[in-house]
Design a protein around this motif. Structure first.
Motif, PDB file in Angstrom:
ATOM      1  N   VAL A 243       0.835  -1.197   0.000  1.00 52.07           N
ATOM      2  CA  VAL A 243       0.000   0.000   0.000  1.00 52.07           C
ATOM      3  C   VAL A 243       0.874   1.253   0.000  1.00 52.07           C
ATOM      4  N   PRO A 244       0.921   2.004  -1.103  1.00 54.56           N
ATOM      5  CA  PRO A 244       1.587   3.312  -1.069  1.00 54.56           C
ATOM      6  C   PRO A 244       0.887   4.224  -0.060  1.00 54.56           C
ATOM      7  N   LYS A 245       1.622   5.139   0.498  1.00 55.70           N
ATOM      8  CA  LYS A 245       1.058   6.003   1.533  1.00 55.70           C
ATOM      9  C   LYS A 245      -0.181   6.733   1.047  1.00 55.70           C
ATOM     10  N   ASN A 246      -0.166   7.227  -0.185  1.00 53.10           N
ATOM     11  CA  ASN A 246      -1.304   8.028  -0.632  1.00 53.10           C
ATOM     12  C   ASN A 246      -2.497   7.188  -1.068  1.00 53.10           C
ATOM     13  N   CYS A 247      -2.412   5.858  -0.898  1.00 49.90           N
ATOM     14  CA  CYS A 247      -3.567   5.010  -1.176  1.00 49.90           C
ATOM     15  C   CYS A 247      -4.358   4.690   0.087  1.00 49.90           C
ATOM     16  N   GLU A 248      -3.844   5.123   1.235  1.00 54.15           N
ATOM     17  CA  GLU A 248      -4.608   4.968   2.463  1.00 54.15           C
ATOM     18  C   GLU A 248      -5.753   5.971   2.452  1.00 54.15           C
ATOM     19  N   ALA A 249      -6.938   5.519   2.795  1.00 57.95           N
ATOM     20  CA  ALA A 249      -8.096   6.404   2.817  1.00 57.95           C
ATOM     21  C   ALA A 249      -7.826   7.579   3.742  1.00 57.95           C
ATOM     22  N   GLY A 250      -8.091   8.780   3.251  1.00 55.28           N
ATOM     23  CA  GLY A 250      -7.860   9.978   4.047  1.00 55.28           C
ATOM     24  C   GLY A 250      -6.535  10.629   3.790  1.00 55.28           C
ATOM     25  N   SER A 251      -5.613   9.918   3.091  1.00 59.37           N
ATOM     26  CA  SER A 251      -4.326  10.528   2.778  1.00 59.37           C
ATOM     27  C   SER A 251      -4.507  11.550   1.679  1.00 59.37           C
ATOM     28  N   ASP A 252      -3.832  12.693   1.809  1.00 60.41           N
ATOM     29  CA  ASP A 252      -3.922  13.713   0.773  1.00 60.41           C
ATOM     30  C   ASP A 252      -2.761  13.640  -0.211  1.00 60.41           C
ATOM     31  N   GLY A 253      -1.897  12.605  -0.052  1.00 55.86           N
ATOM     32  CA  GLY A 253      -0.772  12.453  -0.956  1.00 55.86           C
ATOM     33  C   GLY A 253       0.293  13.503  -0.763  1.00 55.86           C
TER      34      GLY A 253
END
Length: 360
Positions: A243-253
């Protein structure tokens, strides 16, 4: 009679197995899989050897959903024909008698008409990337050639590429990770100065960003039976997902991870790629050689893509599967290559479960 069956299946499994050495457990995060922001309207798949056969089966079963397949060292759909003897004698390292593609095509057409796989016309929207190394003695070139022929009968020729001129053994080729590229040795990840993961993903997806040298995300484990129920009974306890960090729900990338491949009608939702390991390449046997070593995570990290790595397990009892292969010859049931197949249903449920929503 049982001893004869056992000897036959064991011999067959050995013939199609990747004989990798046992190590420890995958170095996955101890945290549960975070809520994921995924676009599951379409997905892509890949696999090596028995995993290549499984990727093809999943593609054929759900060609209305799976829009890309990358397959290394595997043969045509339904090559094993629910018969381990046929699988061993025609579909791996020898072809005692010619494979009749008309017979295989007729079975696919019949299943499509009965709704056991998706309508074959969906395949015209797919992209297919195939590879067979010239030094591969585990799966002969004639077998992979038949897969290419079969796909070009169903998919526009411009949407199929076949890499068959590289001096690779029976390995997943990488730029610089793994062992020898010209011998089929553990861990069957080959340092070939060739980025197979990048080549296949760039063929299946448009406008990917070249990866950098850092990974923002993590590998997480999940209990396969919790998502797939009884359909996971021939699979391992744990599956894995990068899971890339920006694929976590709520992440703004905001960590700088590129979102170009995941930007779609669902905003910043991430794409899904499923990759199937080969025989004896399941995590209990090889640690993280496949989950972290192919280069798929490297490309996924900078292109808003989650990679799911479902896992088999070995079995010394019926259904006998001592090398932990994916079922491409019928050890689970005669429906193994269709939407009714236990392992195909299990992987579908994993994707649905990780996305937090069902697939229509």
């Amino acid at each position: 009679m049982m001893n004869a069956i056992t000897r036959c299946v064991t011999k067959a499994a050995a013939g199609i197995a990747l004989a990798l050495s046992a190590t420890t457990v995958v170095n996955a995060s101890t945290q549960p899989v975070p809520p994921l922001n995924l676009d599951t309207d379409t997905i892509t798949v890949s696999g090596l050897s028995s995993g290549g056969y499984m990727a093809n089966q999943f593609h054929m079963a759900y060609s209305d959903w799976v829009k890309g397949a990358g397959i290394i060292a595997a043969g045509p759909y339904y090559c094993g024909q629910n018969d381990i003897t046929t699988a061993l004698s025609q579909c791996v390292n020898k072809m005692d008698s010619p494979v009749n593609l008309d017979t295989l095509s007729a079975k696919a057409k019949d299943w499509a008409q009965r709704g056991k796989i998706a309508p074959l016309e969906n395949l015209k929207d797919s992209k297919v990337w195939l590879l067979h190394g010239t030094a591969d003695t585990r799966v002969m070139s004639d077998v992979s050639d038949l897969l290419h022929t079969q796909y070009t009968m169903l998919v526009p020729e411009t949407q199929v590429t076949y890499v068959n001129d590289k001096p690779f053994a029976h390995v997943f080729p990488t730029l610089d990770n793994g062992g020898s590229c010209t011998t089929s040795e553990s861990p069957f990840i080959g340092a070939c100065e060739y980025d197979a993961a990048g080549e296949m993903l760039n063929f299946m997806y448009d406008s990917l960003t070249a990866p950098d040298d850092t990974l923002s995300g993590n590998v997480y484990s999940f209990r396969q039976a919790e998502l797939a129920g009884d359909n996971a009974k021939t699979l391992g306890e744990l599956g894995f997902v990068y899971v890339p960090k920006n694929c976590e729900a709520g992440s703004d990338g905001s960590d700088g991870a590129n979102a170009s491949a995941g930007e779609n009608t669902n905003g910043n939702a991430c794409q899904v790629h499923v990759s199937f390991h080969g025989c004896n390449q399941y995590a209990d046997a090889v640690d993280d050689a496949y989950v972290t070593g192919t280069g798929l995570n490297r490309w996924a990290d900078d292109n808003s893509m989650v990679v799911i790595y479902p896992q088999t397990k070995k079995s010394m009892f019926m259904p006998l599967n001592p090398q932990g292969c994916w079922d491409w010859w019928g050890y689970t049931s005669e429906d193994y290559a269709t939407r009714d197949g236990q392992q195909i249903q299990a992987v579908k449920s994993m994707i649905e479960g990780l996305s937090g929503k069902g697939i229509e």
